[in-house]
Design a protein around this motif. Structure first.
Motif, PDB file in Angstrom:
ATOM      1  N   ARG A  76       0.811  -1.214   0.000  1.00  0.00           N
ATOM      2  CA  ARG A  76       0.000   0.000   0.000  1.00  0.00           C
ATOM      3  C   ARG A  76       0.848   1.270   0.000  1.00  0.00           C
ATOM      4  NH1 ARG A  76      -5.322   0.644   3.719  1.00  0.00           N
ATOM      5  NH2 ARG A  76      -5.661  -1.331   2.602  1.00  0.00           N
ATOM      6  N   VAL A  77       1.994   1.244   0.650  1.00  0.00           N
ATOM      7  CA  VAL A  77       2.817   2.452   0.802  1.00  0.00           C
ATOM      8  C   VAL A  77       4.147   2.252   0.096  1.00  0.00           C
ATOM      9  CG1 VAL A  77       3.897   4.035   2.434  1.00  0.00           C
ATOM     10  CG2 VAL A  77       1.759   2.875   3.046  1.00  0.00           C
ATOM     11  N   PRO A  78       4.529   3.157  -0.810  1.00  0.00           N
ATOM     12  CA  PRO A  78       5.857   3.058  -1.451  1.00  0.00           C
ATOM     13  C   PRO A  78       6.949   3.187  -0.394  1.00  0.00           C
ATOM     14  CG  PRO A  78       4.447   4.629  -2.598  1.00  0.00           C
ATOM     15  CD  PRO A  78       3.752   4.298  -1.316  1.00  0.00           C
ATOM     16  N   ILE A  79       7.950   2.328  -0.480  1.00  0.00           N
ATOM     17  CA  ILE A  79       9.031   2.326   0.502  1.00  0.00           C
ATOM     18  C   ILE A  79      10.327   2.697  -0.210  1.00  0.00           C
ATOM     19  CG2 ILE A  79      10.252   1.012   2.255  1.00  0.00           C
ATOM     20  CD1 ILE A  79       7.864  -0.853   2.417  1.00  0.00           C
ATOM     21  N   ALA A  80      10.920   3.818   0.170  1.00  0.00           N
ATOM     22  CA  ALA A  80      12.177   4.262  -0.426  1.00  0.00           C
ATOM     23  C   ALA A  80      13.290   3.280  -0.076  1.00  0.00           C
ATOM     24  CB  ALA A  80      12.526   5.658   0.062  1.00  0.00           C
ATOM     25  N   SER A  81      14.282   3.227  -0.923  1.00  0.00           N
ATOM     26  CA  SER A  81      15.362   2.245  -0.750  1.00  0.00           C
ATOM     27  C   SER A  81      16.081   2.399   0.583  1.00  0.00           C
ATOM     28  CB  SER A  81      16.367   2.374  -1.893  1.00  0.00           C
ATOM     29  OG  SER A  81      16.899   3.689  -1.936  1.00  0.00           O
ATOM     30  N   GLU A  82      16.236   3.650   1.061  1.00  0.00           N
ATOM     31  CA  GLU A  82      16.960   3.834   2.326  1.00  0.00           C
ATOM     32  C   GLU A  82      16.204   3.245   3.507  1.00  0.00           C
ATOM     33  OE1 GLU A  82      15.364   8.076   1.384  1.00  0.00           O
ATOM     34  OE2 GLU A  82      15.935   6.265   0.287  1.00  0.00           O
ATOM     35  N   TYR A  83      14.878   3.106   3.370  1.00  0.00           N
ATOM     36  CA  TYR A  83      14.097   2.525   4.463  1.00  0.00           C
ATOM     37  C   TYR A  83      13.969   1.010   4.331  1.00  0.00           C
ATOM     38  CZ  TYR A  83      13.029   7.435   4.775  1.00  0.00           C
ATOM     39  OH  TYR A  83      13.150   8.798   4.841  1.00  0.00           O
ATOM     40  N   LEU A  84      14.281   0.506   3.140  1.00  0.00           N
ATOM     41  CA  LEU A  84      14.350  -0.940   2.963  1.00  0.00           C
ATOM     42  C   LEU A  84      15.680  -1.498   3.443  1.00  0.00           C
ATOM     43  CD1 LEU A  84      12.750  -1.280  -0.588  1.00  0.00           C
ATOM     44  CD2 LEU A  84      11.768  -2.108   1.558  1.00  0.00           C
ATOM     45  N   ALA A  85      16.666  -0.608   3.581  1.00  0.00           N
ATOM     46  CA  ALA A  85      17.986  -1.036   4.039  1.00  0.00           C
ATOM     47  C   ALA A  85      17.893  -1.633   5.439  1.00  0.00           C
ATOM     48  CB  ALA A  85      18.942   0.152   4.035  1.00  0.00           C
ATOM     49  N   LEU A  86      18.819  -2.549   5.723  1.00  0.00           N
ATOM     50  CA  LEU A  86      18.808  -3.228   7.011  1.00  0.00           C
ATOM     51  C   LEU A  86      19.488  -2.374   8.079  1.00  0.00           C
ATOM     52  CD1 LEU A  86      19.716  -6.877   5.930  1.00  0.00           C
ATOM     53  CD2 LEU A  86      17.463  -5.799   6.082  1.00  0.00           C
ATOM     54  N   ASP A  87      18.953  -2.440   9.287  1.00  0.00           N
ATOM     55  CA  ASP A  87      19.611  -1.736  10.388  1.00  0.00           C
ATOM     56  C   ASP A  87      20.746  -2.599  10.937  1.00  0.00           C
ATOM     57  OD1 ASP A  87      18.468  -3.745  11.950  1.00  0.00           O
ATOM     58  OD2 ASP A  87      16.891  -2.462  12.761  1.00  0.00           O
ATOM     59  N   GLY A  88      21.332  -2.169  12.039  1.00  0.00           N
ATOM     60  CA  GLY A  88      22.477  -2.888  12.595  1.00  0.00           C
ATOM     61  C   GLY A  88      22.158  -4.272  13.095  1.00  0.00           C
ATOM     62  N   HIS A  89      20.875  -4.627  13.150  1.00  0.00           N
ATOM     63  CA  HIS A  89      20.470  -5.939  13.665  1.00  0.00           C
ATOM     64  C   HIS A  89      19.816  -6.793  12.589  1.00  0.00           C
ATOM     65  CE1 HIS A  89      21.414  -4.255  17.560  1.00  0.00           C
ATOM     66  NE2 HIS A  89      20.648  -3.221  17.258  1.00  0.00           N
ATOM     67  N   GLY A  90      20.014  -6.362  11.330  1.00  0.00           N
ATOM     68  CA  GLY A  90      19.556  -7.184  10.213  1.00  0.00           C
ATOM     69  C   GLY A  90      18.085  -7.073   9.892  1.00  0.00           C
ATOM     70  N   GLN A  91      17.414  -6.020  10.360  1.00  0.00           N
ATOM     71  CA  GLN A  91      15.986  -5.841  10.106  1.00  0.00           C
ATOM     72  C   GLN A  91      15.773  -4.594   9.263  1.00  0.00           C
ATOM     73  OE1 GLN A  91      13.520  -5.381  13.633  1.00  0.00           O
ATOM     74  NE2 GLN A  91      11.929  -6.630  12.730  1.00  0.00           N
TER      75      GLN A  91
END
Length: 517
Positions: A37-52
């Motif tokens: 439903r919501v477009p997700i920019a690539s920077e928010y698809l990136a994984l954080d320091g814990h792999g999520q």
């Protein structure tokens, strides 16, 4: 804009999807529906320091906060409550996220210390559960790959242990936070176990004789007391929370959980029994490497699903405990100007050297920045009145110290001795648009100042513009207000003399009362 505000569209979409579904949804289904439903920019698809994925990790925190204030439920899946549906209707677009942040900050962490290095207790709890979920996720992936170099199920055991430790740590911080809030509100109802807390003479002397900050000092003491306790057994958990609440904890928690999913009612015995089973398994993992008592030399079986359900259930318990206890007692916010004065506007300047002997606590501002703001942004007569009140304080024998605020503009609150107690009598709040002098009737009233003395103070100030009706308003509100003298009053001829005379009368009466045998 902070990253968390970018999560606003995901929060709204999540709540809308849950409203449309009308029944609990598993988190994976919610994630899929939101991403469609919501477009997700690539920077928010990136994984954080814990792999999520960053957006999903943040949404987990925000939905946890929504559940803790009653907008959602996370029991047996995610669902929206009637209160959450109403919030969707009342707060369009990004306002929904901002209202969530405001309510959560106001209701769940009114006494949270301002530190970038110390997240709020519930946020840290969610982070720790996130680490546990990542262990489960990693174990599943390794099982699919057929890794045989070590026992992959040990990752599920580690996740189980991590989640129990997360609950234990959160309970400790929640008890301390709520106890500090109680200590800072003298007229708040105190549970019997709170009243009986032992206080060292050293702590009393720091606060009473050396102007140490009560909240900070009491927090340090409580962390020493409760930091050595373990909150995994339901009886110990109930005993700990009895210091800050008289609620029948597990009965009320069971009621909250049942309200969240009436198709699966829960009893208090059921809640306690499940907690004991989880704590027993954690101890077995920690002390015997999860030895199976019925099969010599073997570990008890464990699956990813069992570990995941345990993590989810402990999160639901923490949320239910918060709802069962209710909101913490709100504490005074010395940084916030009264609501009636509106937005004052930021003053761009920085503090330098502080006169520590006269200052309570830590601050972003000091005397130099305050005086600079008054002189630069106030008309001459307003500046003269504010500086006269400020300088009068430290010359008065009842003066006990300044608290310089931590908001985006300089402010200062002056403490004075009021007989057998102390109180924040007035506060100066500065801003580029206007500056005000707030008279803290509510805070003095809460510290035991009589209504006669407060009435006399209000009457003495009522000759200033804008204050003619204030005495009657204060009386009808039982002095639970801290009205401000606005620039129109501060620039009035003789304003400083009127204010200082009124303050001297208030403080002189208290001094005489304090000297009585």
């Amino acid at each position: 804009m902070p990253f968390t505000e970018h999560i606003a569209p995901f929060l709204r979409a999540t709540m809308e999807i849950l409203r449309e579904e009308g029944r609990p949804m598993q988190p994976d289904r919610v994630r899929k529906a939101v991403s469609e439903r919501v477009p997700i920019a690539s920077e928010y698809l990136a994984l954080d320091g814990h792999g999520q994925a960053r957006w999903w990790a943040q949404l987990g925190f925000r939905t946890g906060e929504a559940a803790s204030i009653g907008w959602m439920s996370k029991r047996n899946g995610w669902s929206i409550t009637p209160i959450g549906v109403q919030a969707l209707e009342n707060f369009p677009d990004v306002k929904l996220y901002r209202e969530l942040a405001r309510q959560y900050r106001t209701r769940r962490q009114p006494n949270q210390l301002k530190s970038e290095d110390a997240p709020a207790a519930f946020e840290q709890f969610q982070q720790n559960l996130g680490y546990a979920r990542q262990l489960v996720h990693g174990g599943r992936n390794l099982e699919r790959l057929g890794v045989g170099a070590f026992d992959v199920t040990d990752l599920y055991r580690a996740a189980w242990t991590q989640s129990v430790a997360a609950l234990d740590h959160w309970i400790t911080r929640e008890i301390v936070d709520r106890a500090v809030s109680l200590a800072l509100q003298p007229h708040a109802t105190r549970p019997p176990k709170f009243i009986k807390l032992a206080i060292p003479v050293e702590m009393f002397e720091k606060v009473h004789y050396h102007n140490a900050d009560l909240g900070q000092t009491f927090r340090t003491h409580l962390e020493q007391i409760f930091g050595f306790m373990t909150f995994q057994n339901p009886d110990k958990i109930k005993e700990g929370f009895a210091h800050i609440s008289t609620v029948n904890l597990w009965v009320r928690v069971a009621e909250v959980l049942t309200e969240q999913d009436t198709t699966a009612p829960v009893t208090s015995d059921g809640v306690r029994g499940r907690l004991r089973e989880i704590a027993w398994r954690r101890n077995n993992i920690a002390h015997t490497a999860d030895h199976d008592p019925e099969k010599a030399g073997q570990k008890s079986a464990i699956t990813a699903r069992e570990a995941e359900e345990t993590i989810d259930w402990l999160e639901s318990i923490a949320i239910a405990i918060q709802l069962a206890l209710g909101d913490p007692v709100p504490t005074r916010n010395y940084d916030a100007a009264p609501t009636e004065v509106g937005t004052l506007g930021a003053v761009p300047t920085t503090p330098n050297e502080k006169r520590s002997a006269l200052i309570r606590g830590q601050s972003n501002w000091d005397e130099e920045s305050l005086v600079h703001a008054i002189e630069q942004y106030c008309p001459p007569r307003v500046a003269g009145t504010l500086l006269a009140v400020y300088r009068h304080a430290e010359r008065h024998p009842s003066f006990r110290g300044y608290y310089f605020g931590q908001a985006v503009y300089p402010s200062v609150t002056a403490w004075f001795g009021l007989g057998s107690d102390e109180a924040a009598v007035w506060s100066i709040y500065t801003g580029a648009s206007k500056s005000v002098l707030s008279i803290n009737f509510e805070w003095m009233n809460n510290r035991g100042t009589s209504s006669d003395r407060l009435s006399g103070l209000a009457d003495s100030l009522s000759v200033l513009p804008g204050w003619r009706n204030i005495p009657a308003q204060l009386s009808s509100a039982n002095y639970a207000r801290r009205p401000s003298l606005l620039p129109i009053a501060l620039e009035h001829p003789g304003a400083s003399e009127t204010i200082l005379t009124a303050l001297n009368e208030l403080l002189a009466v208290v001094e005489d009362h304090a000297r009585l045998p």
